[in-house]
Scaffold this motif. Structure first.
Motif, short mmCIF file in Angstrom:
data_model
loop_
_atom_site.label_atom_id
_atom_site.label_comp_id
_atom_site.label_asym_id
_atom_site.label_seq_id
_atom_site.Cartn_x
_atom_site.Cartn_y
_atom_site.Cartn_z
N ASP A 98 1.01 -1.14 0.08
CA ASP A 98 0.15 0.21 0.10
C ASP A 98 0.84 1.21 -0.27
O ASP A 98 1.23 1.61 1.15
N LEU A 100 -0.50 3.81 -1.83
CA LEU A 100 -1.48 4.72 -2.35
C LEU A 100 -2.36 5.50 -1.23
O LEU A 100 -2.22 6.75 -1.41
N THR A 101 -2.46 4.47 -0.19
CA THR A 101 -3.59 5.37 0.69
C THR A 101 -3.03 5.63 2.21
O THR A 101 -3.28 6.46 2.81
N TYR A 103 -3.04 3.66 4.58
CA TYR A 103 -4.11 3.06 5.47
C TYR A 103 -3.95 1.65 5.67
O TYR A 103 -4.68 0.83 6.33
N GLY A 104 -2.69 1.19 5.29
CA GLY A 104 -2.43 -0.14 5.27
C GLY A 104 -3.18 -1.38 4.76
O GLY A 104 -3.57 -2.28 5.64
N GLY A 105 -3.55 -1.20 3.57
CA GLY A 105 -4.36 -2.42 3.13
C GLY A 105 -3.82 -2.77 1.89
O GLY A 105 -2.85 -2.03 1.09
N PRO A 106 -4.44 -3.75 0.95
CA PRO A 106 -3.76 -4.18 -0.29
C PRO A 106 -4.19 -3.06 -1.20
O PRO A 106 -5.41 -2.23 -1.41
N ALA A 107 -3.25 -2.43 -1.88
CA ALA A 107 -3.64 -1.31 -3.01
C ALA A 107 -2.78 -1.65 -4.27
O ALA A 107 -3.36 -1.72 -5.30
N ARG B 33 -12.36 -1.30 1.42
CA ARG B 33 -11.87 -1.17 0.39
C ARG B 33 -12.66 -1.71 -0.99
O ARG B 33 -13.17 -2.77 -0.34
N LEU B 45 -7.60 -1.21 -7.22
CA LEU B 45 -8.29 -0.39 -6.03
C LEU B 45 -8.94 1.01 -6.50
O LEU B 45 -8.60 1.52 -7.16
#
Lengths: 119, 107
Positions: A98, A100-101, A103-107, B33, B45
């Motif tokens: 991550d 991109l964000t 916020y610690g999730g798949p991105a 998400r 995403l």
């Protein structure tokens, strides 16, 4: 530019072991969240494992005790060691981070590597 | 374990609005998400933090939330939006979970 390239997939017999890799470029693996996600043929996405920048690791119940996530800082590469493989582990395995964000999730995702468990 | 439930399919005519829901208890306190996955490709995403859109994602994609349900809305759906869509969140125990997936057909 963030780039993730998975490798190491292939055909493996049930009960066997395999290590797949995710080579990263454009960022430092050890400084960020990295995760593995898999997708069985014709099925949905399944979260597998995560390693945080501090080194903490977590696993889905379906792979806990059999799979190990790790990273090699010198190679800037993420790994997934898979032991005691089962037919139901057959899937495309994606690594993701991550950047991109925040916020610690798949991105950011790689293109995946196919693991086939069959005799 | 935690579950996120989505409808299996949604159909919409070009130019119309498609809405995809994702329901689960963890959504009451955790961000969600949304990912778009076209055939043979890695997921992309399209929404994070329930309502935020990454740079480069068309404005027709938007997210909303209410209680234990989040919704992805495609306003003015295009033929190129035909894909599978997945919601995602992570629980307090740091385990991630994906929704069951929704196939969006635009015709």
């Amino acid at each position: 530019e963030v780039h993730l390239v998975e490798s190491g997939g292939g055909l493996i017999q049930p009960g066997g072991s395999l290590r797949i890799s995710c080579a990263a470029s454009g960022f430092t693996v050890s400084r960020t969240y990295m995760t593995w996600v898999r997708q069985a043929p014709g099925k949905g996405l399944e979260w597998v494992s995560v390693i945080y920048s501090g080194g903490s690791t977590y696993y889905a119940d379906s792979v806990k005790g059999r799979f190990t996530i790790s990273r090699d800082n010198s190679r800037n590469t993420l790994y997934l060691q898979m032991n005691s493989l089962r037919a139901e582990d057959t899937a495309v395995y994606y690594c993701a981070t991550d950047l991109l964000t925040g916020y610690g999730g798949p991105a950011n995702w790689g293109q995946g590597t196919l693991v086939t468990v069959s005799s | 374990s935690y579950e996120l439930t989505q409808p299996s399919s949604v159909s919409v005519s070009p130019g119309q609005t498609a809405r995809i829901t994702c329901s689960g208890d963890i959504l009451a306190k955790k961000f969600a998400r949304w990912f778009q996955q076209k055939a043979g490709q890695a997921p992309v995403l399209v929404i994070y933090k329930d309502t935020e859109r990454p740079s480069g994602i068309p404005e027709r994609f938007s997210g909303s939330t209410s209680g234990t349900t989040v919704t992805l809305t495609i306003s003015g759906a295009q033929v190129e939006d035909e894909a599978d869509y997945y919601c995602y969140s992570a629980a307090d125990n740091n385990l991630g979970v994906f929704g069951t997936g929704t196939k969006v057909t635009v015709l």
